[in-house]
Every structure is written in structure tokens, then in C-alpha cells.
Write a protein that holds these residues in place. Structure first.
Motif, PDB file in Angstrom:
ATOM      1  N   ARG A 147     -32.721  -7.205  44.841  1.00 41.61           N
ATOM      2  CA  ARG A 147     -33.798  -8.543  44.284  1.00 41.61           C
ATOM      3  C   ARG A 147     -33.904  -9.479  45.290  1.00 41.61           C
ATOM      4  O   ARG A 147     -34.774 -10.090  45.324  1.00 41.61           O
ATOM      5  CB  ARG A 147     -33.309  -8.827  42.898  1.00 41.61           C
ATOM      6  N   GLY A 153     -38.628  -5.303  41.522  1.00 34.45           N
ATOM      7  CA  GLY A 153     -38.837  -5.512  40.065  1.00 34.45           C
ATOM      8  C   GLY A 153     -39.467  -6.851  39.668  1.00 34.45           C
ATOM      9  O   GLY A 153     -39.463  -7.450  38.459  1.00 34.45           O
ATOM     10  N   GLU A 203     -46.194  -6.412  39.070  1.00 34.40           N
ATOM     11  CA  GLU A 203     -44.625  -5.949  39.218  1.00 34.40           C
ATOM     12  C   GLU A 203     -44.507  -5.490  40.722  1.00 34.40           C
ATOM     13  O   GLU A 203     -45.001  -4.491  41.076  1.00 34.40           O
ATOM     14  CB  GLU A 203     -44.286  -4.794  38.265  1.00 34.40           C
ATOM     15  N   ARG A 205     -42.740  -3.382  43.113  1.00 36.26           N
ATOM     16  CA  ARG A 205     -42.203  -1.958  42.974  1.00 36.26           C
ATOM     17  C   ARG A 205     -41.260  -1.733  44.418  1.00 36.26           C
ATOM     18  O   ARG A 205     -41.927  -2.065  45.389  1.00 36.26           O
ATOM     19  CB  ARG A 205     -43.268  -0.853  42.979  1.00 36.26           C
ATOM     20  N   THR A 207     -38.484  -1.213  41.014  1.00 36.60           N
ATOM     21  CA  THR A 207     -37.653  -1.905  40.269  1.00 36.60           C
ATOM     22  C   THR A 207     -36.170  -1.429  40.760  1.00 36.60           C
ATOM     23  O   THR A 207     -36.051  -0.478  41.310  1.00 36.60           O
ATOM     24  CB  THR A 207     -37.713  -1.899  38.657  1.00 36.60           C
TER      25      THR A 207
END
Length: 294
Positions: A147, A153, A203, A205, A207
Motif C-alpha cells: 500500500r 487497494g 479502486e 488494482r 488490492t
């Protein structure tokens, strides 16, 4: 170059993709983890006069809404894709994780490939060693690293997405992954990495859950991402090894895989891991040699 958006049915869902058109040998282009079909645009531009080209967004990537519930679905989908295209004996080209995807799909007999081109995406360890390496992508710490590095995500509104994409474009020349890529290509790849959601957000991608799922194969599985997978492949394989890529320090191990069977070739090039975006003309020339004119 232009490309048509396409959808391809697979088990349990639909994959999005790009149809670059062209004529000649059928070539399926498979991206690596975190990327999507758009990374192949510049490679395809050099090949449309020689090959028929399609690229797909793997499960959990790009505009493919369907995600993975098992670690093998993403490469098993390639059999469905080739069947849906009604292709016989295509050339399969895979970069990074996509390199293993085309390898596994061929080893499992899901695709009868004319040839494979594996771009900085080899598997070189035995199962025990590979299982230890896969473990680094499990758990909350791994998710947090991803992240932080790539915003996997992340859910953003349209303006936040736009600002982030433009930041990636501005920083591309000094970014470890994108340096040397065409700025507009970076923009297109990053925009395709955001999937619109029903709540109006997008979102990023994949995630972290997607990465964790595909990074946890069963060590007892027949087609595990370990060096023995190559024993099940009879078609020619070309391995493309950039001198600053992920496997540059294991050149001898790659050479051993090449030497283990006929019709295998190692091509070493100057460049980093992101070959499709940073060395498209050179990679296209390699693919062209694998795809004789129809």
C-alpha cells in the motif's frame, strides 16, 4: 496506437482486455503483477504489421472486476482466453508474474503454445526454497508495504485519482520502475489501474488481498511456481533477461534452465525489470522472431 476494448469470458467472470488487431501469428500478451494490458501498447505498435495481438487484464488487475479466490485462477484463465479467441498454437508472451502465468498454463496443458517468451519472470528455486520466498507476501506487514509503495487497494474519487496519476507521470523519469517509459504510456497504464466502483469511487488494482491470494500456492500442488515446472514444457522458450532486472544476479541459474532442454534460448538485454514499457522496440524484435509470418 489504437486498440479496441474487449471482454473475454473466463470461469466465474469476465476479463477485460485490449485488442490491438494486426495480422499474422496470434500472440497473447500477459502483464505482470500490478500492471495491466496497457503496458503492451508500445510493444504492439512495433508488431501489428507482423502479428495478431491481444492483451488481457489478469484477475484483480486493471479493468477486470473478477478477483482471485485461489492462487491458480489467474494463470488458468489463459486457457479460457485462448479458447474464447479460437486461437490454435499462439505465441504466449509474459512479463514478470505474467511470465509464470504463460509458463504454468502451458505446463498444465491448458494452452498448446507454439512458443513462449518469458520476460524477467522465471522461477528458479525448488519447492521448499520457493515456499519460503512466497511467505514474504503474506500477512499485514506485506500488505502495508505494498500500500505504501503502490497504493494497492486505495479507493479514490476522480480528482484524487487524476492527481495521483499525474504525480506518477511527473516522477516517472526518476522512478525505479518507470524510468525510461514514455510519459503518456505511464499515464495510460496508471489510469487503467483504477477500476470504477458502484459508489462513485475508483479502486487501485490490484488490492493487497489479491496479491496475498495468488502468493500462497500449495507447495504440494502439481503446478507450483518452482523450477520443476519447466520439465513439463515441450515447446520452445525464449527467456529475456535484462541486466538490471529482478533475476540479473541469477544469470547462471537461468542459463541452467535454458541448457536443460533443446529449443530454449537466453537473450540478455540492457535494461531494468519493466521491459515492455522501457524497451518496447527491442522486446518487439524478439517476439517477431518467435512469430513467423502467417
Amino acid at each position: 496506437m489504437s486498440a479496441k476494448q474487449m471482454e473475454v469470458p473466463v470461469s466465474g467472470g469476465v476479463l477485460s482486455g485490449l485488442d490491438f488487431g494486426g495480422r499474422g501469428t496470434n500472440v497473447l500478451l500477459v502483464h505482470g503483477s500490478g500492471h495491466n494490458a496497457a503496458v503492451w501498447r508500445d510493444v504492439a505498435a512495433h508488431l501489428v504489421d507482423h502479428c495478431r495481438l491481444v492483451a488481457v487484464d489478469l484477475r484483480g488487475h486493471g479493468q477486470s472486476a473478477v478477483g482471485s479466490s485461489t492462487p491458480e485462477q489467474y494463470w488458468r484463465d489463459l486457457g479460457d482466453v485462448v479458447a474464447a479467441l479460437a486461437w490454435e498454437r499462439p505465441v504466449l508472451v509474459g512479463h514478470s508474474t505474467g511470465g509464470y502465468a504463460v509458463t504454468a498454463a502451458t505446463a498444465a496443458g491448458l494452452v498448446e503454445a507454439a512458443a513462449l517468451c518469458v520476460v524477467d519472470g522465471v522461477v528458479l528455486d525448488d519447492r521448499c526454497t520457493a515456499a519460503l520466498a512466497q511467505a514474504q507476501w503474506q500477512g499485514p506487514e506485506a500488505g502495508e508495504r505494498l500500500r505504501e509503495m503502490f497504493r494497492y487497494g486505495w479507493r479514490a474519487d476522480e480528482q484524487q485519482m487524476h492527481d495521483y496519476v499525474e504525480q506518477c507521470v511527473r516522477e516517472s523519469e526518476t522512478d525505479w520502475l518507470n524510468a525510461g517509459s514514455r510519459p503518456q504510456l505511464v499515464r495510460e497504464v496508471m489510469r487503467r489501474a483504477f477500476l470504477p466502483l458502484a459508489d462513485g469511487l475508483c479502486e487501485r488494482r490490484p488490492t493487497t488481498e489479491e496479491i496475498a491470494t495468488v502468493s500462497a500456492p500449495d507447495p504440494g500442488a502439481e503446478h507450483y511456481p518452482s523450477v520443476d515446472v519447466y520439465d513439463r514444457i515441450a515447446c520452445p522458450i525464449t527467456f529475456v533477461l535484462p541486466d538490471q532486472g529482478f533475476y540479473a544476479q541469477r544469470r547462471d541459474d537461468v542459463g541452467a534452465v535454458v541448457a536443460a532442454a533443446p529449443d530454449r534460448e537466453l537473450i540478455e538485454i540492457t535494461g531494468d525489470h519493466n521491459v515492455p514499457m522501457t524497451r518496447p522496440a527491442e522486446l518487439a524484435a524478439i517476439i517477431r522472431d518467435l512469430a513467423p509470418a502467417a
